[in-house]
Write a protein that holds these residues in place. Structure first.
Motif, short mmCIF file in Angstrom:
data_model
loop_
_atom_site.label_atom_id
_atom_site.label_comp_id
_atom_site.label_asym_id
_atom_site.label_seq_id
_atom_site.Cartn_x
_atom_site.Cartn_y
_atom_site.Cartn_z
N TRP A 54 44.63 18.98 -110.10
CA TRP A 54 45.62 17.92 -110.26
C TRP A 54 45.84 17.16 -108.95
O TRP A 54 46.03 15.96 -108.94
N SER A 55 45.79 17.88 -107.83
CA SER A 55 46.06 17.20 -106.55
C SER A 55 44.77 17.04 -105.75
O SER A 55 43.86 17.87 -105.83
N LEU A 56 44.74 15.97 -104.95
CA LEU A 56 43.60 15.76 -104.06
C LEU A 56 43.52 16.86 -103.01
O LEU A 56 42.43 17.22 -102.56
N GLN A 57 44.68 17.40 -102.62
CA GLN A 57 44.67 18.46 -101.60
C GLN A 57 43.85 19.66 -102.08
O GLN A 57 43.14 20.28 -101.30
N GLU A 58 43.96 20.00 -103.36
CA GLU A 58 43.22 21.13 -103.90
C GLU A 58 41.75 20.77 -104.13
O GLU A 58 40.84 21.54 -103.82
N ALA A 59 41.52 19.55 -104.67
CA ALA A 59 40.15 19.13 -104.99
C ALA A 59 39.32 18.96 -103.72
O ALA A 59 38.09 19.03 -103.76
N GLY A 60 39.99 18.78 -102.57
CA GLY A 60 39.28 18.55 -101.32
C GLY A 60 38.69 19.83 -100.71
O GLY A 60 37.88 19.76 -99.80
N LEU A 61 39.08 20.99 -101.19
CA LEU A 61 38.55 22.24 -100.64
C LEU A 61 37.19 22.55 -101.28
O LEU A 61 36.97 22.23 -102.45
N GLY A 87 35.33 39.82 -95.62
CA GLY A 87 35.25 38.40 -95.25
C GLY A 87 35.05 37.49 -96.44
O GLY A 87 35.02 36.28 -96.30
N CYS A 88 34.89 38.09 -97.63
CA CYS A 88 34.71 37.25 -98.82
C CYS A 88 36.07 37.10 -99.51
O CYS A 88 36.53 38.01 -100.20
N ASN A 89 36.71 35.98 -99.28
CA ASN A 89 38.02 35.74 -99.87
C ASN A 89 37.86 34.96 -101.17
O ASN A 89 36.85 34.32 -101.41
N PHE A 90 38.90 35.02 -102.00
CA PHE A 90 38.78 34.29 -103.26
C PHE A 90 40.09 33.67 -103.69
O PHE A 90 41.17 34.02 -103.18
N ALA A 91 39.96 32.72 -104.62
CA ALA A 91 41.12 32.03 -105.19
C ALA A 91 41.05 32.18 -106.70
O ALA A 91 39.96 32.29 -107.27
N ILE A 92 42.22 32.18 -107.33
CA ILE A 92 42.29 32.29 -108.79
C ILE A 92 42.84 30.96 -109.30
O ILE A 92 43.93 30.54 -108.89
N LYS A 93 42.10 30.31 -110.18
CA LYS A 93 42.54 29.00 -110.68
C LYS A 93 42.76 29.04 -112.19
O LYS A 93 41.91 29.50 -112.95
N GLY A 94 43.94 28.57 -112.61
CA GLY A 94 44.19 28.35 -114.04
C GLY A 94 43.82 26.90 -114.34
O GLY A 94 42.67 26.50 -114.19
N GLN A 95 44.83 26.11 -114.72
CA GLN A 95 44.56 24.69 -114.97
C GLN A 95 44.76 23.84 -113.70
O GLN A 95 44.83 22.61 -113.77
N ALA A 101 47.47 22.71 -101.08
CA ALA A 101 46.08 23.07 -100.76
C ALA A 101 45.93 24.58 -100.67
O ALA A 101 46.74 25.26 -100.04
N GLY A 102 44.93 25.11 -101.34
CA GLY A 102 44.60 26.53 -101.21
C GLY A 102 45.32 27.45 -102.17
O GLY A 102 45.09 28.64 -102.15
N PHE A 103 46.19 26.93 -103.02
CA PHE A 103 46.90 27.81 -103.96
C PHE A 103 45.97 28.34 -105.04
O PHE A 103 46.11 29.46 -105.50
N ALA A 104 45.05 27.50 -105.48
CA ALA A 104 44.14 27.91 -106.55
C ALA A 104 42.71 27.46 -106.25
O ALA A 104 41.88 27.36 -107.16
N ASN A 105 42.44 27.17 -104.98
CA ASN A 105 41.09 26.83 -104.54
C ASN A 105 40.95 27.33 -103.11
O ASN A 105 41.95 27.72 -102.49
N ILE A 106 39.74 27.31 -102.60
CA ILE A 106 39.53 27.93 -101.28
C ILE A 106 38.35 27.26 -100.58
O ILE A 106 37.37 26.91 -101.23
N VAL A 500 43.13 37.17 -101.22
CA VAL A 500 43.50 36.01 -102.05
C VAL A 500 44.59 35.28 -101.26
O VAL A 500 45.78 35.48 -101.49
N PRO A 501 44.21 34.47 -100.28
CA PRO A 501 45.22 33.92 -99.38
C PRO A 501 46.12 32.86 -100.02
O PRO A 501 47.20 32.57 -99.50
N GLY A 502 45.70 32.28 -101.13
CA GLY A 502 46.45 31.15 -101.70
C GLY A 502 47.66 31.54 -102.50
O GLY A 502 47.70 32.60 -103.13
N GLY A 503 48.67 30.68 -102.48
CA GLY A 503 49.89 30.92 -103.25
C GLY A 503 50.93 31.60 -102.38
O GLY A 503 50.73 31.79 -101.17
N PHE A 504 52.03 31.97 -102.99
CA PHE A 504 53.12 32.63 -102.24
C PHE A 504 52.83 34.13 -102.19
O PHE A 504 52.65 34.76 -103.23
#
Ligand SMILES: Cc1cc2nc3c(=O)[nH]c(=O)nc-3n(C[C@H](O)[C@H](O)[C@H](O)COP(=O)(O)OP(=O)(O)OC[C@H]3O[C@@H](n4cnc5c(N)ncnc54)[C@H](O)[C@@H]3O)c2cc1C
Length: 512
Positions: A54-61, A87-95, A101-106, A500-504
């Motif tokens: 939804w946001s460019l901040q997320e799509a830019g990662l 060293g292999c980090n991951f993000a979990i993305k719903g919709q 930035a980084g909440f559901a992308n990495i 999973v560094p993204g999100g709270f």
């Protein structure tokens, strides 16, 4: 041979190149195991995920690779592979509707795009909907519509079941049935607790975990984790399925009023009268908002007044409807039509939030603070501020107990409140930092004034919070300590804190 390779990689662990190598190894292993479910930069599946944020901040990662699971077991296999590679980090993305930035992308890690897990099925007695965690609310409502039942979910159909429910979830039906999370009767989740101990890696002295398994959590099985997931966001595992209690539902009554900003006093008075009523009408779903366009320097008031019964002009909104308006409309429609909103063009977005005790006078002061902070700020390409107010009636909060409680920490005894969602949308990414700064300044001033007047509630709604806020801590010390205990129990190696560094994160808001 493997030993030498591992040691040399670990010795570079602080460099970006080391991380790059780990992610390369990780993506190669995932590709080996999961084949075309893993995609890489430039491939159509990778681009489809990147373009769906939804946001460019997320799509830019740019993740090193993207997994699109098609069955829950793909998530288990992936998580166990990822966990075994430092060293292999991951993000979990719903919709992908969390804007920060980084909440559901990495950047440079692995993104698990859950949207392929979107199956829906209704129990024979129509009381429980089982839905894949990657579904959108529109998919849910479209499926349920012919059955004349619904669930407490997002008001915008493009939003994801996963993120909204794990953060609480305000629905049109919330005054009647509580937060979306209060209506989850069972989660299917991939946690680290279930992993079988496999051995000690001689090189790194780390525990190597074998394949993960999925577990169900509910009121009678792992009830602590069940409660923690109701507000605990992505701190405990990857949820692969939600089982949601349904409610009977037909068409709704939908009104929109747009008022000149000069009408703010009667509009805010009407909002406050509705919010502070001890007999809050449980069919009322209201959002009152100030919109400000920095290019035209124009403020306007926009109200969405939904009544979740097919009753045109319900009395609860009479005071609001009587305020002179620039435009107004009222219609009876299905939830599917209402939730089927057009996607917005790619833009930068920001959310921030606070919760207050009702007071029309203070809402007028909020407007004055916003106007003085935001009026002269006009970044390249312009910007729109949307400051929305939503009731949080105490009756809504009492539903938490029906499924063993949540962790949000807002209690019916505190009385009715309202939540403010301060959002901004703007096209020019070069302005991101300064927009954030201005929003922080406005929020800080509003909170300080509210605090001084005894009108500030501690609750920060996680799904509306800015990355610099601390919603998990806002749940209160007891809930926060509970969340930390549950994390230590089900995620003893803190995978979902560190990798999973993204999100709270609990680990960021307080020491684990
Ligand atoms: C246009 C719009 C309308 C909105 N309307 C509402 C509304 O009506 N009511 C409301 O309460 N909120 C609303 N929100 C806020 C919304 O709840 C949050 O933005 C929420 O995070 C979106 O969930 P998502 O799955 O789409 O987002 P994502 O960005 O994909 O995920 C959000 C967070 O949840 C985590 N997550 C997602 N799925 C899983 C999973 N399966 N397992 C573990 N973690 C997971 C992610 O890691 C991420 O940190 C709205 C937001 C937008 C942009």
């Amino acid at each position: 041979m493997k030993f030498i390779w591992t040691v040399s990689v670990l010795s570079w662990a602080s460099t970006g190149r080391a991380v790059e190598l780990e992610v390369g190894t990780c993506c190669a292993r995932l590709h080996q195991e999961l084949g075309t479910k893993i995609s890489f930069l430039g491939q159509p599946a990778y681009n489809a995920t990147e373009n769906s944020y939804w946001s460019l901040q997320e799509a830019g990662l740019k993740p090193g690779c993207i997994l699109r699971p098609s069955v829950p077991q793909d998530v288990s296999r992936a998580v166990s592979i990822i966990a075994a590679i430092d060293g292999c980090n991951f993000a979990i993305k719903g919709q992908g509707h969390a804007p920060a930035a980084g909440f559901a992308n990495i950047d440079g890690g692995v993104t698990i795009d859950m949207t392929g897990l979107n199956t829906t099925s209704l129990s024979p007695d129509r009381s429980v909907l089982s839905v894949g965690a990657g579904a959108s609310w529109l998919q849910v409502y479209q499926y349920l519509d012919p059955f004349n039942v619904s669930v407490a979910g997002g008001r915008n159909g493009l939003v994801g079941v996963g993120g909204l429910t794990l953060g609480g979830g305000i629905s049109h039906f919330s005054p009647r049935v509580g937060w979306a999370c209060d209506n989850v009767v069972n989660f299917e989740v991939q946690v680290s607790f279930h992993w079988q101990f496999h051995g000690i890696n001689a090189d790194s002295k780390k525990v190597v975990l074998a394949d993960g398994t999925l577990t169900n959590v509910n009121e009678t099985w792992r009830s602590d984790l069940y409660r923690a997931l109701k507000g605990g966001a992505n701190n405990f595992g990857v949820v692969t399925r939600f089982d949601l209690g349904t409610l009977s539902q037909g068409n709704l009554s939908v009104s929109s009023f747009v008022n000149d900003i000069s009408q703010r006093r009667p509009v805010l008075q009407a909002f406050t009268d509705i919010v502070s009523s001890p007999n809050f009408d449980v069919y009322a779903s209201l959002v009152v908002g100030f919109l400000y366009n920095s290019s035209s320097k124009a403020w306007v008031i926009s109200n969405s007044a939904v009544y979740t019964r097919p009753v045109l002009h319900p009395p609860v909104f009479a005071e609001l409807a009587a305020v002179p308006s620039i435009s107004n409309s009222s219609r009876i429609m299905s939830l599917v039509s209402l939730a089927n909103e057009a996607p917005t063009p790619p833009l930068n977005w920001l959310f921030a939030t606070a919760t207050f005790q009702p007071s029309a006078e203070f809402m007028l002061e909020i407007f004055d603070i916003l106007n003085s902070t935001l009026y002269s700020f006009n970044p390249q390409g312009g910007l729109v501020w949307d400051i929305a107010f939503e009731p949080l009636p105490s009756g809504m909060l009492s539903h938490a107990t029906k499924t063993g409680g949540n962790v949000l920490g807002v209690q019916p005894e505190e009385g009715n409140s309202y939540i403010m969602l301060l959002s901004a949308l703007w096209p020019d990414s070069a302005s991101n930092l300064v927009v954030e700064k201005v929003s922080q300044q406005a929020l800080f001033t509003i909170e300080s004034r509210a605090k001084a007047k005894g009108l500030l509630r501690k609750f920060q709604y996680l799904n509306y919070a800015a990355w610099y806020q601390t919603p998990l801590a806002s749940y209160g010390a007891d809930n926060f300590e509970f969340l930390k205990r549950v994390s230590s129990k089900y995620d003893p190696f803190a995978l979902f804190q560190n990798r999973v560094p993204g999100g709270f994160k609990l680990a960021k808001e307080g020491q684990l």
